[in-house]
Design a protein around this motif. Structure first.
Motif, PDB file in Angstrom:
ATOM      1  N   GLY A 180       2.413   7.637   6.752  1.00  0.00           N
ATOM      2  CA  GLY A 180       1.487   8.100   5.733  1.00  0.00           C
ATOM      3  C   GLY A 180       1.932   7.775   4.321  1.00  0.00           C
ATOM      4  O   GLY A 180       1.119   7.432   3.464  1.00  0.00           O
ATOM      5  N   LEU A 181       3.239   7.878   4.078  1.00  0.00           N
ATOM      6  CA  LEU A 181       3.771   7.677   2.738  1.00  0.00           C
ATOM      7  C   LEU A 181       3.910   6.208   2.363  1.00  0.00           C
ATOM      8  O   LEU A 181       3.582   5.816   1.242  1.00  0.00           O
ATOM      9  N   ILE A 182       4.425   5.413   3.284  1.00  0.00           N
ATOM     10  CA  ILE A 182       4.765   4.020   2.966  1.00  0.00           C
ATOM     11  C   ILE A 182       3.831   3.023   3.649  1.00  0.00           C
ATOM     12  O   ILE A 182       3.183   2.208   2.988  1.00  0.00           O
ATOM     13  N   ASN A 183       3.774   3.071   4.973  1.00  0.00           N
ATOM     14  CA  ASN A 183       3.012   2.052   5.691  1.00  0.00           C
ATOM     15  C   ASN A 183       1.538   2.010   5.290  1.00  0.00           C
ATOM     16  O   ASN A 183       0.945   0.929   5.209  1.00  0.00           O
ATOM     17  N   ALA A 184       0.957   3.172   5.041  1.00  0.00           N
ATOM     18  CA  ALA A 184      -0.452   3.197   4.644  1.00  0.00           C
ATOM     19  C   ALA A 184      -0.659   2.489   3.313  1.00  0.00           C
ATOM     20  O   ALA A 184      -1.642   1.765   3.117  1.00  0.00           O
ATOM     21  N   HIS A 185       0.291   2.682   2.378  1.00  0.00           N
ATOM     22  CA  HIS A 185       0.195   1.987   1.094  1.00  0.00           C
ATOM     23  C   HIS A 185       0.385   0.483   1.267  1.00  0.00           C
ATOM     24  O   HIS A 185      -0.310  -0.319   0.640  1.00  0.00           O
ATOM     25  N   VAL A 186       1.344   0.096   2.116  1.00  0.00           N
ATOM     26  CA  VAL A 186       1.588  -1.324   2.365  1.00  0.00           C
ATOM     27  C   VAL A 186       0.348  -1.980   2.964  1.00  0.00           C
ATOM     28  O   VAL A 186      -0.047  -3.087   2.559  1.00  0.00           O
ATOM     29  N   GLU A 187      -0.285  -1.307   3.917  1.00  0.00           N
ATOM     30  CA  GLU A 187      -1.484  -1.851   4.566  1.00  0.00           C
ATOM     31  C   GLU A 187      -2.617  -2.034   3.559  1.00  0.00           C
ATOM     32  O   GLU A 187      -3.315  -3.052   3.568  1.00  0.00           O
ATOM     33  N   ARG A 188      -2.802  -1.060   2.690  1.00  0.00           N
ATOM     34  CA  ARG A 188      -3.899  -1.137   1.722  1.00  0.00           C
ATOM     35  C   ARG A 188      -3.647  -2.228   0.693  1.00  0.00           C
ATOM     36  O   ARG A 188      -4.570  -2.945   0.304  1.00  0.00           O
ATOM     37  N   LEU A 189      -2.403  -2.346   0.256  1.00  0.00           N
ATOM     38  CA  LEU A 189      -2.098  -3.417  -0.693  1.00  0.00           C
ATOM     39  C   LEU A 189      -2.262  -4.777  -0.037  1.00  0.00           C
ATOM     40  O   LEU A 189      -2.797  -5.711  -0.648  1.00  0.00           O
ATOM     41  N   ASP A 190      -1.816  -4.898   1.211  1.00  0.00           N
ATOM     42  CA  ASP A 190      -1.946  -6.179   1.913  1.00  0.00           C
ATOM     43  C   ASP A 190      -3.413  -6.555   2.082  1.00  0.00           C
ATOM     44  O   ASP A 190      -3.782  -7.722   1.940  1.00  0.00           O
ATOM     45  N   SER A 191      -4.243  -5.566   2.401  1.00  0.00           N
ATOM     46  CA  SER A 191      -5.677  -5.824   2.533  1.00  0.00           C
ATOM     47  C   SER A 191      -6.256  -6.332   1.217  1.00  0.00           C
ATOM     48  O   SER A 191      -7.078  -7.260   1.205  1.00  0.00           O
TER      49      SER A 191
END
Length: 220
Positions: free
Chosen positions: A135-146
């Motif tokens: 929730g803290l890191i991977n979700a942000h990484v996924e959204r930025l990558d998108s």
């Protein structure tokens, strides 16, 4: 945790109940810990039946993940408008905006309290670490990558390299001062937060520049 489509006949009612459930769950986890929080007591505090709670979240883990998501990715009309506006700006400006927002969220009171819950209960419930990190890191990484995948600057770039650059961006935004926040010490100043975001954004721009094709002067 289950989401309801906007065209669902009771979408607004279910959205209000979902918000009440997440708010009650957050209070319970922070006050009583993960082990001390029960589905029935959370339903009671949210003012919904236990059956309604289970329609939204099948397990306590679903609830905990939803609480993390709410703390890190709040749904707010004003903030949504700010994000939409930022995404239209030059890439460097967008990255600075994302960098500042990420730091504010990860060091915010809600997130800090939830991280303390995880740290307190990690020995008994080691899977909480994975839920929190997602929730803290991977979700942000996924959204930025998108987002990066839609930019001309990453056109033709291998997916793994693009994701690596995005992950490194967030790594540049955290540091020893995050431990200070967890320990109840003063957080970085807004000026320091902005400077760190600017430095992280510049690193991304530099990395992306390495993948730009070099013009063949012999062809001109």
């Amino acid at each position: 945790m289950r989401d309801w489509s906007p065209d669902h006949p009771r979408a607004k009612v279910m959205a209000r109940k979902r918000a009440a459930i997440v708010a009650a769950a957050e209070q319970a986890f922070v006050r009583d810990g993960y082990a001390g929080s029960g589905m029935e007591s959370i339903a009671r505090e949210a003012g919904v039946s236990i059956m309604t709670l289970y329609r939204h979240a099948r397990t306590k883990d679903d609830l905990f993940a939803a609480v993390i998501e709410s703390a890190c990715h709040p749904v707010d009309m004003e903030e949504s408008a700010r994000i939409e506006d930022a995404l239209k700006k030059p890439l460097a400006d967008t990255l600075v905006f994302v960098g500042v927002m990420f730091q504010e969220r990860i060091r915010g009171a809600k997130t800090t309290n939830l991280l303390r819950v995880v740290m307190t209960e990690i020995r008994r419930f080691p899977h909480l670490g994975g839920l929190a990190y997602d929730g803290l890191i991977n979700a942000h990484v996924e959204r930025l990558d998108s987002f990066l995948s839609t930019r001309d600057e990453t056109s033709g770039m291998p997916v793994e390299r693009r994701r690596k650059i995005g992950h490194a961006f967030f790594e540049s935004l955290v540091g020893l001062d995050d431990y200070r926040v967890l320990l109840g010490l003063p957080a970085p100043s807004p000026h320091d937060i902005c400077r760190r975001a600017e430095a992280a954004a510049q690193k991304v721009i530099t990395e992306l520049g390495k993948d730009l094709p070099v013009p063949d002067l012999l062809e001109s």
